[in-house]
Design a protein around this motif. Sequence first.
Motif, PDB file in Angstrom:
ATOM      1  N   LYS A  20       0.820  -1.220   0.000  1.00 29.47           N
ATOM      2  CA  LYS A  20       0.000   0.000   0.000  1.00 29.47           C
ATOM      3  C   LYS A  20       0.857   1.276   0.000  1.00 29.47           C
ATOM      4  O   LYS A  20       2.074   1.220   0.075  1.00 29.47           O
ATOM      5  CB  LYS A  20      -0.931  -0.030   1.210  1.00 29.47           C
ATOM      6  CG  LYS A  20      -2.006  -1.118   1.110  1.00 29.47           C
ATOM      7  CD  LYS A  20      -3.015  -0.996   2.243  1.00 29.47           C
ATOM      8  CE  LYS A  20      -4.048  -2.120   2.179  1.00 29.47           C
ATOM      9  NZ  LYS A  20      -5.012  -2.008   3.298  1.00 29.47           N
ATOM     10  N   CYS A  23       1.981   2.004   4.017  1.00 30.83           N
ATOM     11  CA  CYS A  23       2.320   0.919   4.948  1.00 30.83           C
ATOM     12  C   CYS A  23       2.717  -0.302   4.128  1.00 30.83           C
ATOM     13  O   CYS A  23       2.675  -0.268   2.901  1.00 30.83           O
ATOM     14  CB  CYS A  23       1.124   0.583   5.842  1.00 30.83           C
ATOM     15  SG  CYS A  23      -0.296  -0.046   4.932  1.00 30.83           S
ATOM     16  N   CYS A  25       1.275  -3.243   4.055  1.00 29.55           N
ATOM     17  CA  CYS A  25       0.208  -4.216   3.815  1.00 29.55           C
ATOM     18  C   CYS A  25       0.196  -4.589   2.335  1.00 29.55           C
ATOM     19  O   CYS A  25       0.361  -3.736   1.474  1.00 29.55           O
ATOM     20  CB  CYS A  25      -1.153  -3.624   4.167  1.00 29.55           C
ATOM     21  SG  CYS A  25      -1.418  -3.502   5.932  1.00 29.55           S
ATOM     22  N   VAL A  37      -4.851  -5.457   6.507  1.00 32.74           N
ATOM     23  CA  VAL A  37      -4.921  -4.151   7.165  1.00 32.74           C
ATOM     24  C   VAL A  37      -3.959  -4.087   8.354  1.00 32.74           C
ATOM     25  O   VAL A  37      -3.574  -5.114   8.912  1.00 32.74           O
ATOM     26  CB  VAL A  37      -6.355  -3.838   7.674  1.00 32.74           C
ATOM     27  CG1 VAL A  37      -7.308  -3.614   6.519  1.00 32.74           C
ATOM     28  CG2 VAL A  37      -6.859  -4.946   8.565  1.00 32.74           C
ATOM     29  N   CYS A  38      -3.550  -2.854   8.682  1.00 34.65           N
ATOM     30  CA  CYS A  38      -2.646  -2.658   9.818  1.00 34.65           C
ATOM     31  C   CYS A  38      -2.987  -1.320  10.480  1.00 34.65           C
ATOM     32  O   CYS A  38      -3.805  -0.562   9.952  1.00 34.65           O
ATOM     33  CB  CYS A  38      -1.195  -2.675   9.331  1.00 34.65           C
ATOM     34  SG  CYS A  38      -0.723  -1.156   8.496  1.00 34.65           S
ATOM     35  N   CYS A  41      -2.885   1.812   7.913  1.00 31.14           N
ATOM     36  CA  CYS A  41      -3.973   2.042   6.946  1.00 31.14           C
ATOM     37  C   CYS A  41      -5.322   2.191   7.631  1.00 31.14           C
ATOM     38  O   CYS A  41      -6.260   2.708   7.033  1.00 31.14           O
ATOM     39  CB  CYS A  41      -3.962   1.025   5.799  1.00 31.14           C
ATOM     40  SG  CYS A  41      -3.917  -0.697   6.220  1.00 31.14           S
TER      41      CYS A  41
HETATM   42 ZN   LIG Z   1      -1.592  -1.243   6.319  1.00 31.42          ZN
END
Ligand SMILES: [Zn+2]
Length: 479
Positions: A20, A23, A25, A37-38, A41
């Motif tokens: 992304k 990040c 991900c 997801v993290c 994000c």
């Molecule tokens: Zn992320």
Amino acid sequence: MELEPVIGLEVHLQLATETKLFCSCQVKFAAEANSKVCPVCLGLPGSLPVINRKAIEYAVKVALALDCTIGDQVKFDRKNYYYPDLPKNYQISQYDMPLSYEGHILINSENKDKRIRIRRVHIEEDAGKLIHEKEYSLIDYNRTGIPLLEIVTEPDISSPDEAYKYLVTLKTLLKYLAVSDCDMEKGSLRCDANISLRVKGEEVLGTKTELKNMNSFKAVKAALEVEVKRQGRLLDEGKSVIQETLLWDEEKRTTIPMRSKEEASDYRYFPEPDLVPFAIEKKSLKEIRSSLPELPREKTKRIRQAYKLSEEEAQFLVTEQDMVEFFEDCNKLFKDSKSILNWIRGPLLYEINQRNKTISELFIKPEDFIKLIKLLKTDALSNLTAKSVLTLMIDRKKGPDEVINEEDLVQVSDEASLIKLAQEVILENKESVENFLSGKVKALMFLVGQVMRKSKGKANPKKVKELLERKLKEDKKDA
Ligand SMILES: [Zn+2]
């Protein structure tokens, strides 16, 4: 009073990076919901964005290919609005200092080059995806934070048809740059349109509406056509156009106003404090510029001259990168660009469409394709048989020789066996023979067809025709 449409287009393009925008991900289409997801994000407290270099590189590629000026400073801003697909309540985008601006692209409109100015190309992050069920809504945040490129034109487009051409031209360019899969069905490429009508020849713009929710280039064209008519009707009746956002209803072929709560009017942009503005180094710019491939426009021009093609023929080939590469590879092996083009546009394109695949997915080697064309040219195969050989070559991933051996498809040209078949047909079709001898030329073609049938399509039709004609005239003399 004649009215003319004034159209501007906004394209959102998902960049094909592995991770992304801010990040690490993974970007993966159709992954399990909320599995990519993290905290970054999702915008959880304490998380900080870090820019993905690849996304910047891809964005610069597009900007350069569109002849845009690259900004001295790249700055990110927060675009604030509340919507459930946006977990941070703001989207990181670019406001007053976009990555690049003032470019252009040439499209072919009414057989002339038309310049469509590009207002800006900037980077932003994508939002999540809402899935509306009857009584509730679900949110998938996998898409949140995927790098998007927003490509905005000036209102230089003057008809729905031009809008369509712009999109096709832009997509071809983007595919050459290999920065996105450009797949509208997956949402990798989305398009919104602004449209207003004005009195032809005047500068003043009318009130515009924005069209959203179009999921194919054809839908963009159709929606614009409907909207041109709607606005024209309003103005003819002396009413005014209201500035609003409209959704395209594909099934009903109509535009409907978006519910007002879905519209955000004031975004309250301010600089993203967690990302400092930066400049793209001259050295990287130079590297990216030199990494650009030969772009569709130059390619069209070059192959037109090199292979003596018409503009239309060159454009047909260039629209698909692997198609033009295949064409050029074939030409290196056999200097007959007309036959190669005809066989690509005819039988090969038929196979491509039938199988819904690209040319490279058919795994056909230029050597084998040329071999097939040569067999046809030397009369070893009839046109019809050559087409079936091509189908079998693709089905079996084999060369023409192998397929021809396996199926015993070599064209029969030797006179002895053809004369034998011709004699049989003459004896079996007395009426047609008489018809021919009394001057009905069509009857000969019927007899040729009968010989072809007896040979299971393997007889050389040209030879058969000659033989039959000769034989029938001899018989007449003898009688
Ligand atoms: Zn992320």
